[in-house]
Design a protein around this motif. Sequence first.
Motif, PDB file in Angstrom:
ATOM      1  N   THR A   3       0.737  -1.142  -0.264  1.00 45.25           N
ATOM      2  CA  THR A   3      -0.026   0.020   0.278  1.00 45.25           C
ATOM      3  C   THR A   3       0.613   1.653  -0.148  1.00 45.25           C
ATOM      4  OG1 THR A   3      -0.149  -0.114   2.162  1.00 45.25           O
ATOM      5  CG2 THR A   3      -2.094  -1.304   1.311  1.00 45.25           C
ATOM      6  N   ARG A 264      -9.964   9.747   3.521  1.00 48.30           N
ATOM      7  CA  ARG A 264      -9.572   9.014   4.036  1.00 48.30           C
ATOM      8  C   ARG A 264     -10.094   7.112   3.086  1.00 48.30           C
ATOM      9  NH1 ARG A 264     -11.206  10.813   8.861  1.00 48.30           N
ATOM     10  NH2 ARG A 264     -11.661  12.681   8.850  1.00 48.30           N
ATOM     11  N   ARG A 268      -6.290   5.853   3.279  1.00 44.76           N
ATOM     12  CA  ARG A 268      -6.513   4.814   4.714  1.00 44.76           C
ATOM     13  C   ARG A 268      -5.700   5.129   5.951  1.00 44.76           C
ATOM     14  NH1 ARG A 268     -11.274   1.587   5.398  1.00 44.76           N
ATOM     15  NH2 ARG A 268     -11.548   1.052   3.409  1.00 44.76           N
ATOM     16  N   PRO A 269      -5.761   7.028   5.899  1.00 43.02           N
ATOM     17  CA  PRO A 269      -4.352   7.546   6.575  1.00 43.02           C
ATOM     18  C   PRO A 269      -4.218   7.236   7.980  1.00 43.02           C
ATOM     19  CG  PRO A 269      -5.937   8.766   5.901  1.00 43.02           C
ATOM     20  CD  PRO A 269      -6.286   7.737   5.214  1.00 43.02           C
ATOM     21  N   SER A 270      -3.153   6.884   8.393  1.00 44.50           N
ATOM     22  CA  SER A 270      -2.955   6.817  10.114  1.00 44.50           C
ATOM     23  C   SER A 270      -2.943   7.214  10.976  1.00 44.50           C
ATOM     24  CB  SER A 270      -1.446   5.170   9.664  1.00 44.50           C
ATOM     25  OG  SER A 270      -0.781   6.438   9.524  1.00 44.50           O
ATOM     26  N   ARG A 273      -2.333  14.000  10.546  1.00 37.34           N
ATOM     27  CA  ARG A 273      -1.219  14.537  10.059  1.00 37.34           C
ATOM     28  C   ARG A 273      -0.751  13.922   8.287  1.00 37.34           C
ATOM     29  NH1 ARG A 273       3.917  15.461  13.921  1.00 37.34           N
ATOM     30  NH2 ARG A 273       2.541  16.726  15.075  1.00 37.34           N
TER      31      ARG A 273
END
Lengths: 324, 237
Positions: A3, A264, A268-270, A273
């Motif tokens: 990813t 998003r 799927r940002p962790s 930031r």
Amino acid sequence: MKTNNKILIGLLLGILILLLLPFLGGELLSISALWNSTGPNEIDHRILWSLRIPRFLLVIAVGGSLAILGATYQIIFNNTLAEPYILGVSSAVTLGVVTAETLLNIPTGSPKSLGFGLLFAMVVIVLLILSYHWKTGKELERIVLFGMGLNFIFSSALFLILSYRSQSPGAGSLRWLFGNIPWINFNESLIFLGLNLFLCAILWVSGRFLDGLSLGDSVARTLGFPPSKVRSFILFLTSVHLTLITSATGAIGFLGLVVPHCIRLALRPSSTRLLFAGSFIGGALFLGLSDSLSRMLLPPIEFPVGIITTLLGGPLFLYLLWKK
Amino acid sequence: MEARDICLGYEKGRPLSQAPISFQIPQGAITALMGPNGSGKSTLINTLIGDKSVLKGNLYCYGMEVKTISARKLSTLVSIVPQEHSFPLELRVKHLLELAFLPKGGLLKPIPSIESAEFKPMIESLHLTPLLPKVLKNLSSGERQRIFLARALFQDPKLLILDEPTNHLDPKASSDFWQAVMTYKALKNIDILMSSHDLAFVERECNWILALKNGSLFFNGPKQEFFRSHFSKTLFS
């Protein structure tokens, strides 16, 4: 790992497309016009450096910032439908700027005009923060409803002024309703971009606060981030940021709502930031493409960019809802 | 935890009860916070984490008065598993767990990865390894509850607050959850404060009872005493 590669490729592709945008518009310019200032390229060179590139920098600043602001509002109000314009800050700014232009002949984009926008915005900011710190508990719903109420009032006042204006000859008023990118010179665009990047950077640093807030107020508190302080600070910062943007371009719809959602779903940002970084590039790209389209559709007509973003963003949003 | 003559309430000048309450909870206890709806349980929890302030009196946590504990300090003392969870819908489990390290990271320092070796034993003892790469939204409420517990534990608290933790869980998920709590308790001997309506569960698992009714103190003492006396019968009547 896989990813990560995908994200990297998407990022590079996005930046590449972004860099091509200044060459698109009413007419296509060749890339050599960038450095070739003599011969047949002379006019192209001038167009590029005095018109297209400043506009491009403005578009990056506005598009990226709006997307980040949208993401921020979605987090601090814990509401996926939040977007930068729900609270009435930008309609107050628009009202201030348009009032100054109509009644006092202060040209839009001048520092004085910005001052008027800021003045009106400050009233809203103070009212919003007061409404949040009202004596009984700190309820989020109240601040959103309060902001929506202010938004309606200022929008109606704006319509009042605009309909007064349309009776008398003067500058077109349509652009204020849909959002429009103005032509500015190179130095102005650099200053504008710098200010926006600075404000985005503060928000980016505050991303950790927002990570905490996204888990709910009680968890945020035990993580060491007092929710009401964080919200008030973010609310103030974003309102100032929004004032800066709106006084330049009016309200550009849908971008702040759609872009964070796309990021998003795609990344799927962790962390917040990462969401901000993705949103900035996504927003810049979205507004850049919309802006080019608004000029390329039927040249020399230049459609207000807000119409294009809404026409593109609306279906995209419906598609995302459908897929969910 | 100790309270001296405190009045709880949401609004200044409108306490839940006129009579101030005092109690003391021994260290290392598994305390059940009980009482009918509206008795002040949530208010007490919110007061303890500094979200509400006591209207009168002094509330102490590990010898410090709660209102003087800085936000920073609080993050090293208390962690919470709230009743209603909110989380970014697209977030993965491992990233949620890493949010437990936010206080350590501050604003600028990097946050450690949950997949590094030092956290591995803990992840395995909580049976979370297969869940780490999953998206939180797609999990069952039992799995989700265990993950929120893990997040609270990775914060390395002295006091763990559980707000009706087994409310929405089936018996199996409920016992899995409690087993995870107990595993950690055996390891670190933390204090636990759990609000609950489940008398049978409380009798089996807790050892101290703090019961509130209409904002005043109803009972504070060892579990055996509570269940032997009339208090256990009249609390909810």
